[in-house]
Design a protein around this motif. Structure first.
Motif, PDB file in Angstrom:
ATOM      1  N   UNK A  53       0.803  -1.218   0.000  1.00 20.49           N
ATOM      2  CA  UNK A  53       0.000   0.000   0.000  1.00 20.49           C
ATOM      3  C   UNK A  53       0.840   1.273   0.000  1.00 20.49           C
ATOM      4  N   UNK A  54       2.142   1.141   0.267  1.00 16.52           N
ATOM      5  CA  UNK A  54       3.007   2.308   0.243  1.00 16.52           C
ATOM      6  C   UNK A  54       3.030   3.076   1.549  1.00 16.52           C
ATOM      7  N   UNK A  55       3.567   4.279   1.485  1.00 19.25           N
ATOM      8  CA  UNK A  55       3.766   5.093   2.686  1.00 19.25           C
ATOM      9  C   UNK A  55       2.466   5.534   3.343  1.00 19.25           C
ATOM     10  N   UNK A  56       1.350   5.395   2.648  1.00 20.36           N
ATOM     11  CA  UNK A  56       0.073   5.820   3.227  1.00 20.36           C
ATOM     12  C   UNK A  56      -0.475   4.801   4.226  1.00 20.36           C
ATOM     13  N   UNK A  57       0.092   3.613   4.245  1.00 20.61           N
ATOM     14  CA  UNK A  57      -0.439   2.583   5.143  1.00 20.61           C
ATOM     15  C   UNK A  57      -0.079   2.899   6.588  1.00 20.61           C
ATOM     16  N   UNK A  58      -1.078   2.843   7.446  1.00 19.23           N
ATOM     17  CA  UNK A  58      -0.873   3.070   8.871  1.00 19.23           C
ATOM     18  C   UNK A  58      -1.664   2.044   9.669  1.00 19.23           C
ATOM     19  N   UNK A  59      -1.027   1.497  10.693  1.00 19.13           N
ATOM     20  CA  UNK A  59      -1.721   0.628  11.633  1.00 19.13           C
ATOM     21  C   UNK A  59      -2.469   1.518  12.622  1.00 19.13           C
ATOM     22  N   UNK A  60      -3.729   1.181  12.900  1.00 21.04           N
ATOM     23  CA  UNK A  60      -4.537   1.979  13.827  1.00 21.04           C
ATOM     24  C   UNK A  60      -5.077   1.063  14.920  1.00 21.04           C
ATOM     25  N   UNK A  61      -4.280   0.873  15.953  1.00 19.91           N
ATOM     26  CA  UNK A  61      -4.651  -0.025  17.045  1.00 19.91           C
ATOM     27  C   UNK A  61      -4.549   0.666  18.401  1.00 19.91           C
ATOM     28  N   UNK A  62      -4.833   1.952  18.437  1.00 22.09           N
ATOM     29  CA  UNK A  62      -4.837   2.669  19.700  1.00 22.09           C
ATOM     30  C   UNK A  62      -3.472   3.182  20.110  1.00 22.09           C
ATOM     31  N   UNK A  63      -3.374   3.651  21.346  1.00 23.69           N
ATOM     32  CA  UNK A  63      -2.133   4.229  21.863  1.00 23.69           C
ATOM     33  C   UNK A  63      -0.999   3.209  21.860  1.00 23.69           C
ATOM     34  N   UNK A  64       0.209   3.709  21.742  1.00 21.48           N
ATOM     35  CA  UNK A  64       1.372   2.830  21.634  1.00 21.48           C
ATOM     36  C   UNK A  64       1.568   1.955  22.867  1.00 21.48           C
ATOM     37  N   UNK A  65       1.130   2.416  24.037  1.00 23.81           N
ATOM     38  CA  UNK A  65       1.327   1.648  25.262  1.00 23.81           C
ATOM     39  C   UNK A  65       0.129   0.765  25.612  1.00 23.81           C
ATOM     40  N   UNK A  66      -0.865   0.713  24.734  1.00 23.52           N
ATOM     41  CA  UNK A  66      -2.016  -0.146  24.977  1.00 23.52           C
ATOM     42  C   UNK A  66      -1.597  -1.603  24.891  1.00 23.52           C
ATOM     43  N   UNK A  67      -2.137  -2.427  25.783  1.00 24.59           N
ATOM     44  CA  UNK A  67      -1.800  -3.849  25.823  1.00 24.59           C
ATOM     45  C   UNK A  67      -2.075  -4.509  24.472  1.00 24.59           C
ATOM     46  N   UNK A  68      -1.191  -5.404  24.010  1.00 23.65           N
ATOM     47  CA  UNK A  68      -1.377  -6.038  22.695  1.00 23.65           C
ATOM     48  C   UNK A  68      -2.699  -6.774  22.542  1.00 23.65           C
ATOM     49  N   UNK A  69      -3.164  -7.443  23.583  1.00 24.78           N
ATOM     50  CA  UNK A  69      -4.443  -8.143  23.499  1.00 24.78           C
ATOM     51  C   UNK A  69      -5.574  -7.139  23.291  1.00 24.78           C
ATOM     52  N   UNK A  70      -5.538  -6.013  23.992  1.00 24.88           N
ATOM     53  CA  UNK A  70      -6.561  -4.987  23.822  1.00 24.88           C
ATOM     54  C   UNK A  70      -6.496  -4.382  22.421  1.00 24.88           C
ATOM     55  N   UNK A  71      -5.294  -4.239  21.885  1.00 25.38           N
ATOM     56  CA  UNK A  71      -5.154  -3.759  20.512  1.00 25.38           C
ATOM     57  C   UNK A  71      -5.790  -4.732  19.529  1.00 25.38           C
ATOM     58  N   UNK A  72      -5.570  -6.013  19.739  1.00 27.76           N
ATOM     59  CA  UNK A  72      -6.155  -7.021  18.858  1.00 27.76           C
ATOM     60  C   UNK A  72      -7.675  -6.994  18.935  1.00 27.76           C
ATOM     61  N   UNK A  73      -8.208  -6.836  20.145  1.00 30.07           N
ATOM     62  CA  UNK A  73      -9.659  -6.758  20.304  1.00 30.07           C
ATOM     63  C   UNK A  73     -10.228  -5.513  19.632  1.00 30.07           C
ATOM     64  N   UNK A  74      -9.476  -4.415  19.668  1.00 30.39           N
ATOM     65  CA  UNK A  74      -9.891  -3.190  18.999  1.00 30.39           C
ATOM     66  C   UNK A  74     -10.045  -3.422  17.500  1.00 30.39           C
ATOM     67  N   UNK A  75      -9.113  -4.159  16.924  1.00 28.82           N
ATOM     68  CA  UNK A  75      -9.203  -4.475  15.495  1.00 28.82           C
ATOM     69  C   UNK A  75     -10.431  -5.328  15.198  1.00 28.82           C
ATOM     70  N   UNK A  76     -10.712  -6.291  16.053  1.00 31.29           N
ATOM     71  CA  UNK A  76     -11.853  -7.178  15.816  1.00 31.29           C
ATOM     72  C   UNK A  76     -13.189  -6.459  15.957  1.00 31.29           C
ATOM     73  N   UNK A  77     -13.229  -5.391  16.763  1.00 34.47           N
ATOM     74  CA  UNK A  77     -14.473  -4.624  16.902  1.00 34.47           C
ATOM     75  C   UNK A  77     -14.963  -4.112  15.557  1.00 34.47           C
TER      76      UNK A  77
END
Length: 226
Positions: A53-77
């Motif tokens: 996708x190039x330089x425009x691609x960004x991961x959007x999983x919340x704050x950098x210090x958010x727990x990885x499991x919570x980030x994964x759940x955010x994606x599934x929402x």
């Protein structure tokens, strides 16, 4: 004519193991310094997305210090409105992920599993085996095994990406996928900063217990249907 790829990740499919005795698992781009020390680790899912996708691609999983499991759940929402049964199944597996995972003692490496089918690696880096999954055979076995040294070098976005990769790939293996290419692609979409809306998720099958993801190549980066 539109080119269509089907990614069958049925939730209630008959289990079929696609790997050998070594299992299947997630890979990553592992880079070293001049003294051959590991300095950075990026999941193959995120690396490939930046290439595709190039330089425009960004991961959007919340704050950098958010727990990885919570980030994964955010994606599934983001999937709930399109496939609630699928999202619920994935959510359960994310919530149980850590209890099903063994982290190798420091200084131990996982044997590389040739199921990535990737086409590029940055200069000065190598493909590393971050995780392996296979059904437990003995009482002391875990479903997932993770390289703790490489995990320690990953930021929380990449840790969440690895968790999601293992969950999605587990479902793909149950559909007899021979490699993780389509799982990585789907993962990159679910994690992306572009909103998951009806513009890129269009229902094609109301039978959600046995449906498919449809990827349509067009002028837009990707159109995904459940």
């Amino acid at each position: 004519m539109k080119q269509v790829l089907w990614l069958a990740l049925g939730l209630f499919s008959t289990f079929g193991w696609a790997g050998d005795d070594r299992g299947n698992g997630g890979g990553g781009i592992v880079c070293k310094d001049a003294e051959e020390r590991f300095v950075s680790v990026t999941t193959l899912d995120i690396y490939e997305a930046t290439i595709r996708f190039g330089d425009t691609y960004r991961v959007a999983l919340g704050d950098s210090d958010l727990d990885p499991v919570k980030k994964a759940l955010l994606a599934l929402d983001r999937l709930v409105k399109f496939s609630p049964l699928r999202a619920s199944r994935y959510r359960d597996r994310v919530l149980s992920f850590m209890s099903e995972t063994r982290f190798l003692p420091p200084g131990n490496r996982l044997i590389e599993i040739p199921d990535a089918d990737n086409i590029s690696i940055p200069t000065g880096c190598e493909l590393g085996q971050l995780a392996v999954q296979r059904p437990p055979e003995f009482p002391q076995d875990f479903y997932y095994t993770i390289d703790s040294d490489l995990w320690a070098l990953m930021d929380n976005d990449n840790r969440a990406a690895l968790i999601l990769h293992e969950i999605f790939y587990r479902a793909a293996i149950e559909k007899n996928h021979a490699n993780s290419r389509k799982s990585r692609y789907f993962n990159s979409i679910v994690m992306a900063s572009n909103p998951v809306t009806t513009d890129n998720f269009l229902p094609i099958n109301q039978k959600q217990e046995d449906c498919a993801f449809e990827f349509v190549k067009s002028k837009r980066p990707v159109s995904v249907a459940i």
